[in-house]
Design a protein around this motif. Structure first.
Motif, PDB file in Angstrom:
ATOM      1  N   THR A  24       0.884  -1.198   0.069  1.00 46.53           N
ATOM      2  CA  THR A  24      -0.088  -0.047   0.115  1.00 46.53           C
ATOM      3  C   THR A  24       1.024   1.210  -0.039  1.00 46.53           C
ATOM      4  O   THR A  24       0.418   2.248  -0.575  1.00 46.53           O
ATOM      5  CB  THR A  24      -1.076   0.143   1.259  1.00 46.53           C
ATOM      6  N   LYS A  26       3.137   4.389   1.432  1.00 45.98           N
ATOM      7  CA  LYS A  26       2.903   5.715   2.363  1.00 45.98           C
ATOM      8  C   LYS A  26       2.416   6.648   1.375  1.00 45.98           C
ATOM      9  O   LYS A  26       3.185   7.253   0.346  1.00 45.98           O
ATOM     10  CB  LYS A  26       4.078   5.960   3.008  1.00 45.98           C
ATOM     11  N   ARG A  27       1.323   7.307   1.688  1.00 47.82           N
ATOM     12  CA  ARG A  27       0.738   8.531   0.957  1.00 47.82           C
ATOM     13  C   ARG A  27       1.554   9.801   1.141  1.00 47.82           C
ATOM     14  O   ARG A  27       2.110  10.214   2.159  1.00 47.82           O
ATOM     15  CB  ARG A  27      -0.612   8.704   1.299  1.00 47.82           C
ATOM     16  N   PRO A  30      -1.601  12.380   3.041  1.00 46.08           N
ATOM     17  CA  PRO A  30      -2.547  11.440   3.463  1.00 46.08           C
ATOM     18  C   PRO A  30      -4.116  12.225   3.473  1.00 46.08           C
ATOM     19  O   PRO A  30      -4.269  13.412   3.586  1.00 46.08           O
ATOM     20  CB  PRO A  30      -2.194  11.158   4.972  1.00 46.08           C
TER      21      PRO A  30
END
Length: 82
Positions: A24, A26-27, A30
């Motif tokens: 997934t 790390k954005r 976020p």
């Protein structure tokens, strides 16, 4: 980086986007981040060896989003800003 973005202290974002998916991740921005719009910089984007995309983005506003229109004409994409 999040603190600098929220305070409006970032002049230029230089990003490298790799053509792989690993979990997934790390954005960069976020959920709950301050909304922002960006304009392409002088060297806006280019594809490097191996498919890595180099992007240069300049923040144009924080807090308010100004969206333009996006269209495809004769097989080419175009962004029409209002």
């Amino acid at each position: 980086m999040q603190t600098l973005h929220q305070a409006g202290l970032v002049d230029v974002y230089r990003l490298l986007q790799y053509p792989v998916i690993v979990g997934t991740g790390k954005r960069l921005f976020p959920d709950g981040s301050t909304p922002a719009t960006f304009a392409t910089g002088e060297e806006s984007s280019r594809v490097l060896p191996g498919g890595v995309v180099s992007l240069t983005l300049n923040p144009t506003s924080l807090g308010a989003i100004s969206a333009g229109a996006y269209a495809v004409t004769a097989g080419r994409s175009a962004t029409v800003l209002d």
